[in-house]
Scaffold this active site. Structure first.
Site, PDB file in Angstrom:
ATOM      1  N   SER A  78      50.936  38.979  28.906  1.00  0.00           N
ATOM      2  CA  SER A  78      50.159  38.094  29.839  1.00  0.00           C
ATOM      3  C   SER A  78      48.806  39.094  29.648  1.00  0.00           C
ATOM      4  CB  SER A  78      50.577  38.018  30.934  1.00  0.00           C
ATOM      5  OG  SER A  78      50.913  39.333  31.570  1.00  0.00           O
ATOM      6  N   ASP A  96      45.241  43.259  39.975  1.00  0.00           N
ATOM      7  CA  ASP A  96      46.614  43.600  40.605  1.00  0.00           C
ATOM      8  C   ASP A  96      47.293  44.533  40.312  1.00  0.00           C
ATOM      9  OD1 ASP A  96      46.591  42.595  37.865  1.00  0.00           O
ATOM     10  OD2 ASP A  96      48.017  41.176  37.932  1.00  0.00           O
ATOM     11  N   HIS A 155      46.912  43.388  35.352  1.00  0.00           N
ATOM     12  CA  HIS A 155      46.069  42.574  34.474  1.00  0.00           C
ATOM     13  C   HIS A 155      44.762  42.864  34.462  1.00  0.00           C
ATOM     14  CE1 HIS A 155      49.753  40.343  35.052  1.00  0.00           C
ATOM     15  NE2 HIS A 155      49.740  40.108  33.923  1.00  0.00           N
TER      16      HIS A 155
END
Length: 433
Positions: free
Chosen positions: A258, A408, A411
């Site tokens: 991600s 977070d 990321h």
């Protein structure tokens, strides 16, 4: 004489403890009609948990997830109130678990099983994990998504797993206080009963071998990935075919999870600004672990292109999902490197250190990743594979990670991606030319 007496007493105590450990109770009833004596049922989401009092309970007071709802209630299987109903929605993680005084599970490891009866009422948008703790800050789980969804509406079924499915070498099973948890993802409604650990049992279900999971190719079959993961793979194959037909070169490819995926998904203007001139291809998939990358590489995602450089960063989900040991994670990254070389023999590979995660330098997951990063230079030969660690650029002098860079603490945001580009560009320039 006093010393001899104390020594004899100690040896006698140890012998008694060993005898007790060697002859466990045939069955440890964690929840069979009621919880194990001295134990209680806890339920909730990641941040908020409650103790089940009476016949029902509800968690809907998480300030971080105001719409999250977890409901647990006693229901019936073979008798009144002998099962637990568990439903959840709007919570990325939810759980119902047995908590008890410390239980020694070591005597059950050799031939033991953990078994339970499960009824799936609704799971079209959810999935399950079965979990046992394995010492301080340690937990092991087995995922059940596709089979559990297939069982929806088919009534009760009995599941039994080898207890060894929940134990890795070095785990501490001597004083387990959370001997079983049923975790839900997405949303769903299930019932569970007759949760027990048997000293000798016959498993009905299989589980992945943790020692080879990182190098065994597999799609990402999680409840939150099934709707988009394979379609993204097909879209990437179609994009490669389009480029080939148009004679459009792909000079640069990014391979990852991600952290790479979000650059294209949420920061597209920066992606185009930095990498558009290379006709870069983004092969990042949210949630991917090394084995998922391996599957994609083996199923055409880098066939039909001839990039000058392939940038790869992978591994933080191996740590986050199954707390994978550094040597096993290293083996997965090594296997991915070899697969890239097989498909792209003339491409230079820029292997990046796994980015820092969590606020503090002493976070267990960050420390695990740093142990992997210390091994990764061994994969670089300075000819086809190159290693680059830019992690210090993301961190304060004391090693803390700021939410201004990674909101977070995992990321990057736009500022984080700018740091990535700034720190990597000099090395990339050398490799591209």
């Amino acid at each position: 004489m006093k010393f001899r007496h104390s020594t004899a007493l100690l040896l006698s105590t140890l012998a008694a403890a060993a005898a007790t450990a060697a002859t466990p109770a045939p069955t440890l009833p964690l929840y069979v009609g009621q919880a194990l004596p001295g134990a209680h049922i806890k339920f909730g989401d990641f941040d908020v948990q409650h103790t089940l009092e009476g016949d029902s309970g509800r968690m809907n007071d998480d300030a971080k997830q105001p719409n999250a709802l977890v409901d647990v209630h006693r229901t019936n299987k073979d008798g009144t109130g002998d099962a637990l109903g568990f439903s959840w929605k709007n919570a990325w993680f939810s759980t119902v678990r047995v908590e008890s005084a410390p239980v020694d599970l070591r005597p059950y490891l050799a031939k033991g099983t953990v078994s339970f009866d499960l009824k799936v009422n609704e799971l079209a948008k959810g999935g399950l994990n079965y979990r046992i703790d394995c010492g301080q800050g340690c937990e092991r789980k087995v995922t059940d998504v596709i089979p559990a969804r297939a069982a929806q509406g088919k009534g009760w079924r009995h599941l039994s797993y080898a207890l060894s499915c929940f134990h890795h070498q070095g785990d501490d099973f001597s004083a387990v206080t959370k001997p079983f948890a049923l975790d839900g993802t997405g949303e769903g409604d299930v019932e569970i009963a007759n949760i027990r650990i048997d000293a000798v049992g016959k498993p009905t279900e299989t589980c992945p071998d943790y020692r080879t999971a990182s190098v065994t190719p597999s799609p990402l079959n999680e409840s939150w990935s099934l709707d988009w993961w394979m379609p993204r793979h097909e879209e990437k194959l179609a994009e490669i075919a389009r480029r080939k037909a148009a004679g459009e070169p792909t000079e640069l490819v990014f391979i990852g999870d991600s952290i790479t995926h979000n650059w294209e998904q949420h920061n597209k203007p920066l992606w185009d600004e930095f990498w558009g001139k290379y006709h870069a291809l983004n092969l990042g998939y949210g949630g991917d672990r090394t084995e998922n990358v391996l599957w994609r590489l083996q199923h055409g995602e880098i066939d039909g292109i001839a990039p000058k450089v392939a940038v790869m960063m992978i591994g933080t989900n191996n740590t986050g999902f199954r707390m994978e040991e550094p040597q096993l994670l290293y083996a997965g990254i090594k296997r991915d490197i070899h697969e890239i070389q097989k498909h792209l023999p003339h491409t230079k590979i820029l292997l990046l250190a796994i980015f820092p995660r969590a606020e503090k330098a002493d976070d267990a997951q960050r420390m695990n990743n740093e142990k992997v990063n210390a091994l990764l230079p061994k994969l670089a030969d300075g000819k086809r594979v190159f290693f680059l660690n830019i992690n210090k650029a993301f961190l304060a002098p004391d090693g803390t990670l700021s939410k201004d860079i990674m909101p977070d603490l995992l990321h990057p945001n736009g500022d984080g991606y700018k740091i990535w580009q700034r720190e990597m560009q000099p090395t990339l320039d050398k490799l591209m030319h």
